[in-house]
Scaffold this active site. Structure first.
Site, short mmCIF file in Angstrom:
data_model
loop_
_atom_site.label_atom_id
_atom_site.label_comp_id
_atom_site.label_asym_id
_atom_site.label_seq_id
_atom_site.Cartn_x
_atom_site.Cartn_y
_atom_site.Cartn_z
N GLU A 25 -7.61 -9.05 -9.30
CA GLU A 25 -6.38 -9.01 -8.51
C GLU A 25 -6.81 -9.02 -7.06
O GLU A 25 -7.62 -8.20 -6.63
CB GLU A 25 -5.56 -7.77 -8.85
CG GLU A 25 -4.15 -7.79 -8.25
CD GLU A 25 -4.07 -7.03 -6.94
OE1 GLU A 25 -3.82 -7.71 -5.91
OE2 GLU A 25 -4.28 -5.82 -6.92
N CYS B 69 -1.81 -4.53 -1.22
CA CYS B 69 -1.75 -5.94 -1.58
C CYS B 69 -0.32 -6.36 -1.90
O CYS B 69 0.01 -7.54 -1.88
CB CYS B 69 -2.67 -6.23 -2.75
SG CYS B 69 -2.57 -5.03 -4.08
#
Length: 541
Positions: free
Chosen positions: A293, A327
């Site tokens: 990720e 994020c």
């Protein structure tokens, strides 16, 4: 041997403490913060259960206070990585063969230790070393990691219970094996919970792990390693190996014993690791599982029917909590012309109220960015917004490095929907907004979908249900986690499995069975209960 099929404790999400004035948790965390500020910690590696010191020291810094030092940590290199690989190999045989309920017990106990006696230490380390406010630390380093450890045990049991059907005279069943080799876990600075989940999710499934923490979050991650040891994790199952990406990552990723990579971090680093695996694929024992990720340029799309106060609150929280260093943080927004005057006024008002400073002052909403490199990147982007004609600074824009790495929460209007600040991940407290004509909704949706290479999180704000359906469909592939009338941050384990696609990663959904399935290799077993005794088939008569 256990004759039985034990259930596991029903997982539940850990309640978030609020640290209100006068509360016991507030008093306890303040006391622990004072203690940790007065002590200098020397963090070693932990390889095969033994502490390893190289004398090559890195500083444990406070991003919000340059003159404070939390201690030092020992950087590892190729020799130590080789030792960690050997330790993981030694531990693999027994750990991978251990009954699943025995493995599960380690992490269930770790969850209780973190919920209880270790909570203040891990939260305080996250506040001091990563400059998180107490509430953000509580959500992250305590509650989310406790949730990971509880829910992953339940997911693991569900995977093992998934068995094939059997026909007459045959018994079919599945054996869920660990991967052969070690998993290389590379964790980020911004979430202590992710740092704890990346090595333990594969370990729970019977794998052994090399864990490289981010150099800016070594302190909190080291305490997590101590929690796992106290919980009874056998030596060598998780090996804690701090150091630079080159010194640790290169020998680990080139090892023939590499069985998988569990990564959260920057897109360029993940692409480099993927490229390394691809170029050396013939040298590995098997094909390494690569799970990652990475970044995001997460959006909030406002429809003309959106409720302005709800939209603005989501923008403020989604963009500026933890200094925008998530994020999932909302870093670009699309606001219709009809709403922009009201949104701009209320947004400017709320941003002006945000208190910034040390996380030790509980009145502050945000603190410092993580280090000098981040400070330079963000301040350069803000300088660009001040000088380029396509931008207008709506509010904020100040940068101050005298005491710590402080950057004001900043809102910029971009007249170009595909400007750099609308496309690039800045990873800081900078929100860029494009104001679109109300009648150009469909065109703007298409711009939103193709502007950024990322597809991590996104949100729509609207009261018109038909509009919600339209936006959701148009942006279906633009976000792996999509929110309706909510900020695009704050995914909860067991409720919103987290991950994105495109340049944001492999979308293997941390906090769900999908992630754990990547760390097991199934073996299908058929047992014939009445084997034939003649080769001839009936049609041959």
């Amino acid at each position: 041997m256990l004759n039985g099929f034990p259930t596991v404790p029903s997982p539940h999400n850990e309640a978030v403490k609020n640290y209100a004035p006068g509360s016991g948790e507030r008093q306890r965390i303040k006391q622990r913060l004072d203690e940790m500020l007065r002590e200098e910690v020397e963090v070693p590696a932990v390889i095969g259960g033994k502490e390893v010191r190289t004398g090559r020291l890195g500083k444990l810094a406070c991003p919000h206070q340059h003159d404070a030092s939390l201690g030092t940590y020992h950087r590892m290199g190729e020799a130590e990585v080789e030792a960690a690989i050997a330790a993981a190999g030694d531990a693999w045989q027994e750990w991978s063969a251990m009954a699943w309920q025995d493995r599960a017990s380690v992490f269930l106990r770790a969850a209780e230790l973190l919920a209880g006696p270790w909570r203040d230490t891990v939260n305080a380390a996250t506040m001091l070393g990563q400059s998180k406010t107490v509430y953000q630390a509580e959500i992250d380093s305590a509650c989310e990691l406790i949730d990971f450890w509880r829910w992953n045990v339940s997911f693991m049991k569900s995977i093992y219970e998934d068995q094939p059907t059997s026909s007459a005279g045959v018994w079919n069943y599945s054996d869920y094996r660990s991967l052969e080799g070690f998993v290389f876990a590379v964790s980020p600075f911004n979430f202590t919970s992710i740092a704890g989940n990346l090595p333990t999710a594969p370990a729970m499934m019977g794998n052994t792990v090399l864990w490289k923490p981010a150099s800016t979050s070594v302190l909190s991650n080291y305490y997590l390693m101590k929690v796992l040891q106290e919980a009874g994790l056998p030596d060598g199952v998780v090996n804690f190996v701090p150091g630079s990406g080159g010194d640790v990552g290169t020998p680990a990723s080139l090892s023939p014993e590499l069985a998988g990579i569990h990564f959260t971090g920057s897109t360029p680093t993940f692409q480099h690791l993927w490229r390394t695996v691809g170029e050396n694929v013939a040298n590995y024992r098997g094909y390494p599982r690569v799970v990652g990720e990475t970044g995001g340029k997460d959006f909030v799309f406002a429809h003309p029917s959106a409720d302005v106060p709800s939209l603005v609150t989501a923008l403020v929280r989604g963009s500026f909590e933890y200094q925008g260093q998530k994020c999932s943080a909302s870093s670009r927004a699309y606001v219709p012309t009809s709403l922009w005057p009201a949104v701009r006024a209320l947004l400017s008002e709320q941003v002006a109220e945000l208190a910034m400073g040390s996380p030790l002052d509980f009145r502050n909403f945000l603190a410092a960015v993580i280090d000098e490199a981040s400070f330079r990147t963000i301040s350069t982007a803000i300088d660009e917004s001040k000088s380029e004609p396509d931008y207008e600074v709506v509010c904020g824009g100040g940068c101050d490095e005298e005491v710590g790495w402080f950057i004001e929460p900043t809102v910029v209007e971009s007249r170009d929907p595909q400007s750099r600040l609308m496309q690039d991940e800045i990873f800081g407290p900078l929100l860029t907004i494009f104001v679109y004509p109300d009648q150009e909704l469909e065109e703007t949706l298409e711009v939103c979908n193709r502007t950024s290479p990322y597809a991590l999180t996104g949100a729509v704000f609207a009261n018109d249900r038909q509009a919600i359906a339209q936006v959701s469909q148009a942006l279906r592939f633009a976000a792996g986690n999509f929110y309706i009338n909510d900020k695009p941050t704050g995914a909860v384990v067991g409720q919103q499995p987290f991950g994105g696609a495109r340049a944001s990663g492999t979308n293997d959904k941390a906090g769900s069975m999908m992630n754990l399935l990547r760390w097991t290799s199934a073996r299908a077993i058929k047992e014939n209960l009445a084997p034939p005794t003649d080769y001839a088939y009936p049609y041959m008569g």
